[in-house]
Scaffold this motif. Structure first.
Motif, PDB file in Angstrom:
ATOM      1  N   THR A  38       0.830  -1.202   0.000  1.00 36.21           N
ATOM      2  CA  THR A  38       0.000   0.000   0.000  1.00 36.21           C
ATOM      3  C   THR A  38       0.865   1.253   0.000  1.00 36.21           C
ATOM      4  O   THR A  38       0.614   2.198  -0.756  1.00 36.21           O
ATOM      5  N   HIS A  39       1.899   1.270   0.834  1.00 35.47           N
ATOM      6  CA  HIS A  39       2.800   2.425   0.874  1.00 35.47           C
ATOM      7  C   HIS A  39       3.516   2.610  -0.467  1.00 35.47           C
ATOM      8  O   HIS A  39       3.659   3.741  -0.948  1.00 35.47           O
ATOM      9  N   ILE A  40       3.935   1.515  -1.073  1.00 35.66           N
ATOM     10  CA  ILE A  40       4.607   1.595  -2.376  1.00 35.66           C
ATOM     11  C   ILE A  40       3.641   2.137  -3.431  1.00 35.66           C
ATOM     12  O   ILE A  40       3.997   3.019  -4.223  1.00 35.66           O
ATOM     13  N   ASP A  41       2.422   1.633  -3.438  1.00 35.78           N
ATOM     14  CA  ASP A  41       1.418   2.134  -4.383  1.00 35.78           C
ATOM     15  C   ASP A  41       1.171   3.627  -4.173  1.00 35.78           C
ATOM     16  O   ASP A  41       1.043   4.391  -5.140  1.00 35.78           O
ATOM     17  N   ASN A  42       1.112   4.055  -2.912  1.00 35.04           N
ATOM     18  CA  ASN A  42       0.937   5.479  -2.610  1.00 35.04           C
ATOM     19  C   ASN A  42       2.132   6.288  -3.117  1.00 35.04           C
ATOM     20  O   ASN A  42       1.960   7.403  -3.624  1.00 35.04           O
ATOM     21  N   LEU A  43       3.335   5.735  -2.972  1.00 36.52           N
ATOM     22  CA  LEU A  43       4.530   6.417  -3.473  1.00 36.52           C
ATOM     23  C   LEU A  43       4.464   6.593  -4.984  1.00 36.52           C
ATOM     24  O   LEU A  43       4.817   7.654  -5.513  1.00 36.52           O
ATOM     25  N   PHE A  44       4.020   5.561  -5.700  1.00 38.06           N
ATOM     26  CA  PHE A  44       3.887   5.681  -7.149  1.00 38.06           C
ATOM     27  C   PHE A  44       2.932   6.826  -7.497  1.00 38.06           C
ATOM     28  O   PHE A  44       3.230   7.646  -8.359  1.00 38.06           O
ATOM     29  N   ALA A  45       1.822   6.880  -6.793  1.00 41.06           N
ATOM     30  CA  ALA A  45       0.829   7.919  -7.071  1.00 41.06           C
ATOM     31  C   ALA A  45       1.356   9.312  -6.730  1.00 41.06           C
ATOM     32  O   ALA A  45       1.184  10.259  -7.506  1.00 41.06           O
ATOM     33  N   ARG A  46       1.988   9.456  -5.597  1.00 42.70           N
ATOM     34  CA  ARG A  46       2.455  10.779  -5.157  1.00 42.70           C
ATOM     35  C   ARG A  46       3.647  11.288  -5.961  1.00 42.70           C
ATOM     36  O   ARG A  46       3.812  12.498  -6.129  1.00 42.70           O
TER      37      ARG A  46
END
Length: 73
Positions: A38-46
Protein backbone atom coordinates in the motif's frame (compact mmCIF):
# COMPACT_ATOMS: atom_id res chain seq x y z
CA UNK A 1 7.93 15.90 3.59
CA UNK A 2 8.14 16.62 -0.13
CA UNK A 3 5.00 16.20 -2.20
CA UNK A 4 2.93 15.34 0.85
CA UNK A 5 4.69 12.07 1.66
CA UNK A 6 3.91 10.69 5.09
CA UNK A 7 6.81 9.87 7.40
CA UNK A 8 6.16 6.14 6.81
CA UNK A 9 6.10 6.59 3.04
CA UNK A 10 9.44 8.40 3.33
CA UNK A 11 10.83 5.43 5.30
CA UNK A 12 9.61 3.01 2.63
CA UNK A 13 11.10 5.25 -0.04
CA UNK A 14 14.54 5.06 1.57
CA UNK A 15 14.26 1.28 1.96
CA UNK A 16 13.35 0.94 -1.72
CA UNK A 17 16.39 3.04 -2.61
CA UNK A 18 18.47 0.74 -0.40
CA UNK A 19 17.28 -2.21 -2.50
CA UNK A 20 15.13 -4.01 0.08
CA UNK A 21 12.39 -6.38 -1.03
CA UNK A 22 8.83 -5.99 0.18
CA UNK A 23 9.39 -8.83 2.66
CA UNK A 24 12.57 -7.21 4.00
CA UNK A 25 10.78 -3.87 4.36
CA UNK A 26 7.93 -5.50 6.24
CA UNK A 27 10.35 -7.13 8.67
CA UNK A 28 12.36 -3.93 9.12
CA UNK A 29 9.28 -1.79 9.76
CA UNK A 30 7.32 -4.47 11.67
CA UNK A 31 4.34 -4.20 9.34
CA UNK A 32 2.69 -6.61 6.90
CA UNK A 33 3.77 -7.08 3.29
CA UNK A 34 0.31 -5.85 2.27
CA UNK A 35 0.86 -2.61 4.17
CA UNK A 36 4.25 -2.18 2.49
CA UNK A 37 2.54 -2.68 -0.88
CA UNK A 38 0.00 0.00 0.00
CA UNK A 39 2.80 2.42 0.87
CA UNK A 40 4.61 1.60 -2.38
CA UNK A 41 1.42 2.13 -4.38
CA UNK A 42 0.94 5.48 -2.61
CA UNK A 43 4.53 6.42 -3.47
CA UNK A 44 3.89 5.68 -7.15
CA UNK A 45 0.83 7.92 -7.07
CA UNK A 46 2.46 10.78 -5.16
CA UNK A 47 5.72 10.78 -7.12
CA UNK A 48 4.31 10.01 -10.55
CA UNK A 49 6.67 7.04 -10.81
CA UNK A 50 5.66 3.96 -12.78
CA UNK A 51 8.04 1.55 -11.07
CA UNK A 52 10.61 1.22 -8.29
CA UNK A 53 13.34 2.69 -10.48
CA UNK A 54 11.29 5.85 -10.85
CA UNK A 55 10.76 6.03 -7.10
CA UNK A 56 14.52 5.67 -6.51
CA UNK A 57 15.24 8.44 -9.03
CA UNK A 58 12.72 10.62 -7.19
CA UNK A 59 14.43 9.90 -3.85
CA UNK A 60 17.90 10.64 -5.23
CA UNK A 61 16.72 13.78 -6.99
CA UNK A 62 15.23 15.22 -3.80
CA UNK A 63 18.09 14.20 -1.55
CA UNK A 64 15.94 11.76 0.44
CA UNK A 65 18.32 8.90 -0.33
CA UNK A 66 21.81 8.66 -1.77
CA UNK A 67 23.38 6.14 -4.13
CA UNK A 68 25.66 3.62 -2.41
CA UNK A 69 29.24 4.79 -2.14
CA UNK A 70 28.46 8.48 -2.32
CA UNK A 71 29.37 10.83 0.47
CA UNK A 72 26.71 12.99 2.05
CA UNK A 73 27.81 16.56 2.71
Amino acid sequence: MPDGLTPREAEVLVLIADGLSRTEMARTLHISRATVKTHIDNLFARTGARDRTGVVRYAYGRGLAHPPGTSVT
